[in-house]
Write an enzyme that holds these catalytic residues in place. Structure first.
Site: not given
Length: 577
Positions: A296, A470-472
């Site tokens: 992330d 918010l980049h899993p």
């Protein structure tokens, strides 16, 4: 029992692409099961670009995941919004469109067994296929795809000060961070069309909802996979007011994202046997990589008060909401028509990295994603954080209950390199915001504030204040190695038949930037692999690689004469020197 050729689990970003592409053949039946609700056309919190802060944390729009206590962040639990609506997170995100660096995809091919067909040359045609870039098509950009991309104007005084300050700090401008050269600063592309959010659902699903062979069901929570031996033959799902129902499938494609896809695999007994038994699930297929390799981007907001009335801060006053809404709805104009992330850039914070490891988002207001912030009238901020972190986490089910969120551990700040880059990141951002271009506007640093100066103080502040970008991704990684989960040649889960995964979980490593564009590219390419279509031929236009002394602009561009083409763009360390 109903039967479909393809059952797509998740009507988010990747699921919307696959629904469109796989239903092109009228003889192929496709069912999309989306656990969230529809993205109704009259919902301003989805479609108004400036309303992006309101869906986060709202249970009507957001699954509201939360991490386990993070050991290197004082035991904080980090909230993680995920879209609970058709279009998935593309219906609630910041609408910033960043492909990442060409080096990201070359690294996929170079460092992961079986990934030779996923280098930049093989990915570029799919990026181009999905785009309509309003700045015009060229060797790097597409001009006839479903995804509409508008370039932010970045014309207000604060944006102009930011872009001028980056030059004063020693960094160049670039024409297009998604084109020939990522490194540098520029107005950003955004998924906005005619003043409305242009989500994956709007781009790919809405135009083809009339196809008779395509069926989309919302509020349909998939509770498990039906297996016969190692073959997946269908899914079970539940809608409100109804019991669990089953549907048969020739193929099941998981598009639930980096949390939900590994969760469904583990619930089906696919994963690490010890982890599965601990959750009360009988192992069926041993795949130790399921749920591992979680990556992330963590970020902080470096905020300043503005000394002049030039920010959009006053528009946050609730009594102005009707004015903003009416101006947007009836004229497509005003503060509501922009996502306000109109410019930013990419730099290298040290001399060891081959391509940028820091992305800037500039915002002409001092506010957090949820709308909270210092009670000041005017301000501005940059969102910053390392892009290529070596931190790794995991996603594991807690029980065999599909409605219980899995345990999510990111392990932010857990490596020496990550902590080193965080210090570099903050110092590089301060260097830019201290340039003369900001002097007329600078009312003082609000966050972290002038008391935070030493390396230790910076890291303590990051641990206290940072949020996820918010980049899993990367929890069911493509490849053929021991910890790989998905076959990169066909997107099938290793050891299974009739089961594929297509979403951010299949990334081997996180891309340098927001992950929406890479997810859409992966889905476009996966659609060809699944349908058996001939993949698009690789394309090899030159791209800027600082360590190889490439020209700042494409060869032959007269602007290269203003620069020594054999000289690297300065890293942050060099620029400060």
């Amino acid at each position: 029992m109903e039967r479909y050729d393809y059952v797509i689990v998740g009507g988010g970003s990747a699921g919307s692409v696959l629904a469109n592409r796989l239903s092109t053949d009228p003889g192929t039946s496709v069912l999309v099961l989306e656990a969230g609700r529809s993205d109704w056309a009259f919902d301003p919190l989805v479609h108004m670009p400036a309303a992006l802060m309101f869906p986060s944390g709202n249970p009507l729009y957001d699954w509201a995941y939360e991490s386990e206590p993070e050991p290197h962040m004082g035991g904080r639990r980090i909230a993680h919004a995920r879209g609970k609506v058709l279009g998935g997170s593309s219906s609630i995100n910041g609408m910033i469109f960043q492909r990442g660096n060409a080096g990201d995809y070359d690294k996929w091919a170079r460092e992961n067994e079986g990934m030779e067909q996923w280098d930049y040359a093989h990915c570029l045609p799919y990026f181009k296929r999905m785009e309509t870039c309003t700045e015009g098509a060229d060797a790097w950009r597409g001009g006839a795809g479903p995804l509409w991309l508008e370039r932010g104007p970045a014309s207000t005084p604060l944006f102009q000060a930011f872009l001028e300050a980056t030059g004063q700090a020693g960094y160049p401008r670039t024409d297009d961070v998604n084109g020939y050269r990522q490194e540098g600063f520029a107005p950003f592309d955004r998924n906005v069309k005619q003043s409305r959010r242009w989500s994956a659902s709007r781009a790919y699903l809405k135009p083809i909802r009339g196809r008779k062979n395509l069926h989309v069901r919302t509020l349909a929570m998939v509770t498990g996979l039906e297996m016969r031996g190692n073959r997946v033959v269908g899914v079970n799902y539940k809608q409100p007011g109804r019991g669990v129902r089953g549907v048969e499938a020739g193929e099941v494609i998981l598009c639930g994202g980096a949390f939900n896809s590994p969760q469904l695999l583990q619930l089906a007994g696919i994963g690490d046997p010890e982890t599965l038994r601990a959750a009360g699930v009988k192992p069926t297929i041993e795949l130790p990589g399921v749920g591992q390799n979680l990556q992330d981007h963590l970020e902080v907001y470096l905020q300043h008060e503005a000394a002049q009335p030039v920010s959009i801060g006053p528009w946050l006053n609730y009594w102005l909401a009707p004015v903003i809404g009416a101006d947007w709805l009836f004229r497509g104009k005003g503060v509501g028509a922009s996502n306000h992330f109109e410019a930013g850039g990419f730099i290298r914070t040290n001399d060891e990295v081959e391509y940028p490891n820091l992305m800037f988002h500039f915002l002409p207001i001092a506010v957090r994603y949820d709308g909270s912030g210092d009670k000041i009238k005017h301000g501005y901020q940059v969102h910053i954080g390392p892009m290529n972190t070596d931190v790794r986490g995991d996603v594991t089910i807690r029980s065999n209950d599909p409605f219980e969120h899995p345990a999510i551990r990111f392990n932010y700040l857990s490596t020496e390199n990550d902590r080193k880059e965080w210090v570099e990141v903050v110092r590089a951002a301060r260097h830019i915001l201290s340039q003369p271009a900001f002097a007329p506007f600078d009312g003082g640093e609000l966050s972290p504030g002038p008391a935070v100066q030493t390396d230790e103080e910076i890291l303590d502040w990051v641990a206290r204040d940072a949020e996820t970008a918010l980049h899993p991704s990367c929890t069911a990684a493509m490849g053929t190695g021991e910890m790989s989960v998905v076959d990169p040649s066909n997107m099938r889960v290793h050891g299974t038949e009739g089961l594929r995964v297509v979403d951010a979980s299949v990334f081997p490593s996180i891309s340098n930037g927001n992950i929406y564009a890479p997810v859409m590219m992966v889905a476009e390419k996966a659609a060809d692999l699944i349908a058996g279509d001939t993949p698009l031929a690789p394309e090899n236009p030159p791209v800027y690689r600082a360590k190889q002394g490439m020209p700042l602009y494409p060869e032959g561009d007269p602007r290269n004469n203003a620069w020594d083409a054999t000289t690297d763009i300065p890293s942050a360390n060099e620029a400060r020197a």
